[in-house]
Design an enzyme around this catalytic site. Structure first.
Site, PDB file in Angstrom:
ATOM      1  N   THR A 167       0.835  -1.203   0.000  1.00 58.54           N
ATOM      2  CA  THR A 167       0.000   0.000   0.000  1.00 58.54           C
ATOM      3  C   THR A 167       0.873   1.258   0.000  1.00 58.54           C
ATOM      4  O   THR A 167       2.022   1.205   0.452  1.00 58.54           O
ATOM      5  CB  THR A 167      -0.858  -0.046   1.285  1.00 58.54           C
ATOM      6  OG1 THR A 167      -1.733  -1.163   1.181  1.00 58.54           O
ATOM      7  CG2 THR A 167      -1.658   1.208   1.513  1.00 58.54           C
ATOM      8  N   ARG A 195     -14.071  -7.157  -1.513  1.00 57.57           N
ATOM      9  CA  ARG A 195     -13.383  -7.047  -0.214  1.00 57.57           C
ATOM     10  C   ARG A 195     -12.897  -5.617   0.000  1.00 57.57           C
ATOM     11  O   ARG A 195     -12.345  -4.983  -0.894  1.00 57.57           O
ATOM     12  CB  ARG A 195     -12.199  -8.012  -0.185  1.00 57.57           C
ATOM     13  CG  ARG A 195     -11.348  -7.957   1.087  1.00 57.57           C
ATOM     14  CD  ARG A 195     -10.073  -7.173   0.867  1.00 57.57           C
ATOM     15  NE  ARG A 195      -9.163  -7.267   2.022  1.00 57.57           N
ATOM     16  CZ  ARG A 195      -8.096  -6.499   2.176  1.00 57.57           C
ATOM     17  NH1 ARG A 195      -7.797  -5.588   1.271  1.00 57.57           N
ATOM     18  NH2 ARG A 195      -7.316  -6.631   3.218  1.00 57.57           N
ATOM     19  N   VAL A 196     -13.102  -5.088   1.192  1.00 58.16           N
ATOM     20  CA  VAL A 196     -12.580  -3.766   1.561  1.00 58.16           C
ATOM     21  C   VAL A 196     -11.623  -3.955   2.723  1.00 58.16           C
ATOM     22  O   VAL A 196     -11.978  -4.586   3.726  1.00 58.16           O
ATOM     23  CB  VAL A 196     -13.721  -2.817   1.973  1.00 58.16           C
ATOM     24  CG1 VAL A 196     -13.158  -1.452   2.382  1.00 58.16           C
ATOM     25  CG2 VAL A 196     -14.725  -2.654   0.842  1.00 58.16           C
ATOM     26  N   GLY A 197     -10.410  -3.437   2.582  1.00 57.17           N
ATOM     27  CA  GLY A 197      -9.421  -3.557   3.654  1.00 57.17           C
ATOM     28  C   GLY A 197      -9.438  -2.335   4.563  1.00 57.17           C
ATOM     29  O   GLY A 197     -10.419  -1.583   4.622  1.00 57.17           O
ATOM     30  N   ASP A 198      -8.351  -2.163   5.271  1.00 54.90           N
ATOM     31  CA  ASP A 198      -8.249  -1.049   6.224  1.00 54.90           C
ATOM     32  C   ASP A 198      -8.108   0.309   5.537  1.00 54.90           C
ATOM     33  O   ASP A 198      -8.533   1.336   6.072  1.00 54.90           O
ATOM     34  CB  ASP A 198      -7.021  -1.237   7.125  1.00 54.90           C
ATOM     35  CG  ASP A 198      -5.734  -1.224   6.310  1.00 54.90           C
ATOM     36  OD1 ASP A 198      -5.581  -2.118   5.438  1.00 54.90           O
ATOM     37  OD2 ASP A 198      -4.905  -0.315   6.496  1.00 54.90           O
ATOM     38  N   THR A 218       0.038   0.677   6.578  1.00 55.96           N
ATOM     39  CA  THR A 218       0.260  -0.343   5.563  1.00 55.96           C
ATOM     40  C   THR A 218       0.354  -1.690   6.260  1.00 55.96           C
ATOM     41  O   THR A 218       0.820  -1.767   7.393  1.00 55.96           O
ATOM     42  CB  THR A 218       1.562  -0.053   4.771  1.00 55.96           C
ATOM     43  OG1 THR A 218       1.977  -1.250   4.105  1.00 55.96           O
ATOM     44  CG2 THR A 218       2.700   0.411   5.661  1.00 55.96           C
ATOM     45  N   GLY A 219      -0.102  -2.735   5.568  1.00 55.50           N
ATOM     46  CA  GLY A 219      -0.023  -4.070   6.170  1.00 55.50           C
ATOM     47  C   GLY A 219      -1.310  -4.833   5.952  1.00 55.50           C
ATOM     48  O   GLY A 219      -2.125  -4.470   5.091  1.00 55.50           O
ATOM     49  N   GLY A 221      -4.779  -5.730   6.133  1.00 55.21           N
ATOM     50  CA  GLY A 221      -5.933  -4.896   6.459  1.00 55.21           C
ATOM     51  C   GLY A 221      -6.839  -5.467   7.531  1.00 55.21           C
ATOM     52  O   GLY A 221      -7.318  -4.739   8.410  1.00 55.21           O
TER      53      GLY A 221
HETATM   54  N1  GLY Z   1      -3.487  -2.600   3.818  1.00 54.54           N
HETATM   55  C1  GLY Z   1      -4.061  -2.860   2.582  1.00 54.54           C
HETATM   56  C2  GLY Z   1      -5.131  -3.835   2.602  1.00 54.54           C
HETATM   57  O1  GLY Z   1      -5.105  -4.765   3.391  1.00 54.54           O
HETATM   58  O2  GLY Z   1      -6.021  -3.720   1.792  1.00 54.54           O
END
Ligand code: GLY
Length: 311
Positions: A167, A195-198, A218-219, A221
């Site tokens: 990210t 899918r939606v991440g952090d 970053t990492g 999510g």
């Molecule tokens: N940090 C990015 C994600 O997991 O989508």
């Protein structure tokens, strides 16, 4: 106030052969943002310019060259947040936008809502004059090859050029003291469609509060969401600012920003056993960063104006 800028290109197991490309991407992003800030320009313009450079660079997992989802399509998320108003603009599951940060900014500035997803977000983008592209235009050769290997074999990190969670993000403060933070991502490889991440979630992948500081994460999510990592880091900055103001803080040679960054990543590891990282600026523009992955690509503008990058 002295302007400040920090960027990242993700915390991941960056292979030796990608180190130079990651550093150079961060340097170009810093240069793009700093050319605006150093002339008295606005922090929002600066982080938009910096994030666009990172989104256009296929070594990072954002915009062009993002990971592909299970259906073989790029689906991007982005957010930008204003530390003065606490208002964010976020867009998720974009499939036809080259620079998702532009959509996030348009939502921040021109939309009554703070987050739009999918087709609705793309329709809003077009109405705001942001060109939509063919979804194929977002797919890089390396992303496509990795996806094909996953499909024909099984999903495995070694198929993804090592950038499992690359990210990107930026935080900036301008001469007027305006503080903005932004994060942009293609998410995780072979994720389920939708899918939606952090990253686009306020407080998870990004947070900014002019009273404390701004953060981009970053990492992984699903883990970052559990500890609301960006807001957690900003809360730590706020606590350390109170300690300094009351004289309760002990000087230990490490900046409060650096301590807040380390503490947030420590919490991520302790409570979720996951990996990741973050960058931040405290409300005075002091940078901080931390990660528990083998490497993180990041860069900031030092006090003497030099662009510092590291992997
Ligand atoms: N940090 C990015 C994600 O997991 O989508």
């Amino acid at each position: 106030m002295k302007p400040a800028l920090i960027v990242h290109g993700g915390a991941w197991d960056i292979p030796d052969e990608a180190v130079d490309a990651c550093k150079s991407g961060c340097r170009r992003a810093l240069a793009a943002g700093w050319s605006i800030l150093s002339k008295g320009g606005n922090a929002l313009e600066a982080i938009e310019a910096a994030v666009m450079v990172l989104e256009d660079d296929p070594v990072f997992d954002a915009g062009y060259g993002s990971h592909l989802n299970r259906d073989g399509r790029v689906e991007c998320d982005a957010i930008v947040m204003n530390g003065a108003t606490l208002r964010a603009g976020a867009a998720s599951t974009l499939q036809r936008v080259k620079n998702p940060i532009l959509v996030a900014r348009a939502i921040l500035e021109k939309c009554p809502h703070m987050m739009l997803v999918g087709e609705g977000a793309e329709r809003f983008a077009r109405e705001q004059g942001i060109a939509l592209c063919d979804p194929e235009e977002l797919i890089s050769d390396a992303g496509q090859e990795a996806w094909l290997r996953c499909r024909n074999d099984k999903h495995a990190a070694e198929h993804h050029r090592g950038h499992e969670q690359g990210t990107v993000g930026a935080v900036a403060i301008d001469r007027e003291g305006n503080l903005f933070a932004a994060t942009s991502t293609g998410g995780t490889c072979c994720k389920l469609p939708g899918r939606v991440g952090d990253s686009p979630l306020i407080g998870c992948g990004c947070y900014a509060d002019s009273e404390a500081g701004g953060v981009s994460c970053t990492g992984y999510g699903e883990a970052i969401m559990k500890i609301v990592m960006a807001k957690t880091a900003v809360d730590l900055l706020r606590e350390s600012a109170i300690c300094m103001a009351t004289g309760a803080g002990e000087p230990c040679g490490v900046s409060s920003g650096q301590l807040a960054a380390r503490e947030a990543v420590h919490l991520l590891a302790k409570r979720t056993h996951a990996t990741g990282g973050l960058i931040l600026l405290d409300c005075h523009g002091h940078p901080g960063f931390a990660f528990n992955t083998p490497r993180m690509a990041y860069g900031y503008v030092a006090l003497d104006g030099n662009l510092v990058t590291a992997v």
